[in-house]
Design a protein around this motif. Structure first.
Motif, PDB file in Angstrom:
ATOM      1  N   ASP A   1      74.393  35.430  40.683  1.00 55.38           N
ATOM      2  CA  ASP A   1      74.225  35.415  41.698  1.00 55.38           C
ATOM      3  C   ASP A   1      73.093  36.517  42.441  1.00 55.38           C
ATOM      4  OD1 ASP A   1      76.168  36.260  43.030  1.00 55.38           O
ATOM      5  OD2 ASP A   1      77.672  34.656  43.259  1.00 55.38           O
ATOM      6  N   ALA A   2      73.063  35.668  44.158  1.00 54.49           N
ATOM      7  CA  ALA A   2      72.557  37.236  45.147  1.00 54.49           C
ATOM      8  C   ALA A   2      73.177  37.268  45.198  1.00 54.49           C
ATOM      9  CB  ALA A   2      71.851  35.944  45.719  1.00 54.49           C
ATOM     10  N   ASP A   3      74.827  37.452  45.553  1.00 55.85           N
ATOM     11  CA  ASP A   3      75.755  38.329  45.674  1.00 55.85           C
ATOM     12  C   ASP A   3      76.249  38.910  44.745  1.00 55.85           C
ATOM     13  OD1 ASP A   3      76.009  36.424  48.042  1.00 55.85           O
ATOM     14  OD2 ASP A   3      77.299  34.872  47.039  1.00 55.85           O
TER      15      ASP A   3
END
Length: 367
Positions: A77-79
């Motif tokens: 994910d983007a995190d």
């Protein structure tokens, strides 16, 4: 002398036996298989698919594939959440393999000595106990070759199935993919007329179960096996932390969006090895949808959303008629928006006002 009843029964049995012989598949000897032409195919990472003929040329052949198992951390994910991934050929999902009915799939599966776990492959397309899983179990530092006949047309899942609790853990760590077995004379619509596609994309949907620490942050681990106990506890809750297409939230958006042009016909193959899902193309439809994935059955027409059962793959054919960005989602919108199951098609072409237009721009409500 036979009675009339006995004679009639005998003729019925004879006819039934003859029909059974006709219905029996042709069994090739090892020498006959060895004499077939062979084609070596280099697999490509999804959503793309290796070059193939939509209509078979010539008779059956042995199609050779090689896949290397890779255990490696992947960001999902983007995190920056890390999955201790297990993969076929380094991608989630593993590559789509395409052959024709009555061809033979011959796969060499390699488990490098740098890996830490035993792996195998269960082909839902194969005929035989465990889908070849019992014949392909390889420890680190080993390789194995399996051959099976593509007897049934359609799209089928393959996945790792090393036994017991290892099976779901390996699957939700990324080890699944799909096989597409085309009819030798190509795809047909609901009336039996030939249909073709200009482009094909393979979307593999995965549910991930990443453990959290005491502060609620996703944990990281050194090797593929280190997270087993923690991950199994999350898995047993049946609530995924991520539901994504092709290994990562946003993996098929932005610069990685799938591309097409107005007038092009796209075949979308969609698999989910573990959970049910419901693909939907926002602003488009399934012109023809093999929801259960099997080309021997006529496709459904004009579907808005279709259903892919866990442990299966389906396919949908659509001809784009308008340009723009189309979202392709799991229409459990919570999973699409909150957990990551969204992809994009970017379609180039000329807008058709007859199909859609803004009649009047937004303005203040008249008093």
């Amino acid at each position: 002398m036979l009675t009339r009843r006995e004679a009639l029964l005998g003729s019925v049995l004879t006819a039934a036996a003859a029909a059974a012989v006709v219905a029996m598949p042709v069994v090739a000897s090892a020498a006959e298989v060895a004499s077939l032409p062979r084609e070596k195919v280099t697999l490509v990472a999804p959503p793309f698919v290796h070059a193939h003929d939509q209509v078979a040329k010539g008779g059956p052949k042995v199609v050779e594939f090689t896949m290397t198992i890779e255990e490696k951390p992947m960001i999902i994910d983007a995190d920056g959440t890390q999955l201790n991934a297990m993969t076929y050929n380094g991608s989630i999902p593993g590559p789509l393999m395409v052959v024709h009915q009555d061809d033979y799939i011959e796969l060499t599966l390699i488990n490098p000595e740098t890996n830490t776990l035993a792996h195998n492959i269960d082909f839902h397309a194969a005929t035989g106990a465990l889908g070849g899983g019992g014949l392909t179990l390889v420890n680190p530092g080993e390789q194995v070759t399996l051959r099976f006949k593509a007897t049934r047309t359609g799209t089928f899942v393959y996945h790792c199935a090393p036994g017991g609790a290892m099976i779901p853990w390996h699957v939700v760590s990324g080890m699944s993919g799909a096989v597409m077995i085309l009819p030798r004379d190509g795809l047909k619509d609901d009336k039996g007329k030939p249909v073709r596609y200009d482009r094909i994309f393979y979307i593999g949907e995965n549910d991930f179960y990443v453990p959290r620490d005491e502060q609620g942050k996703f944990k990281k681990y050194e090797t593929a096996g280190d997270n087993y106990d923690d991950t199994v506890k999350v898995m047993r809750g049946l609530i995924p932390t991520h539901v994504v297409f092709n290994g990562k939230a946003g993996s098929l958006t932005g610069d990685n969006a799938m591309r097409a042009k107005v007038g092009e016909t796209i075949l979308i193959v969609h698999s989910q090895a573990n959970r049910d899902t419901r693909p939907h193309l926002i602003g488009g439809h399934g012109d023809f949808v093999w929801e259960q994935g099997k080309f021997a059955n006529p496709p459904a027409k004009d579907l808005e959303t279709w259903f892919i059962r866990g442990g299966s793959a389906g396919s949908a054919l659509y001809t784009f008629r308008q340009p723009g960005i189309y979202a392709y989602v799991n229409h459990n919108l919570i999973e699409a928006v909150e957990l990551g199951a969204t992809a994009h098609f970017v379609v180039d072409g000329t807008w058709d006002d007859d199909l859609m237009m803004q009649v009047e721009a937004p303005k203040p409500i008249a008093s």
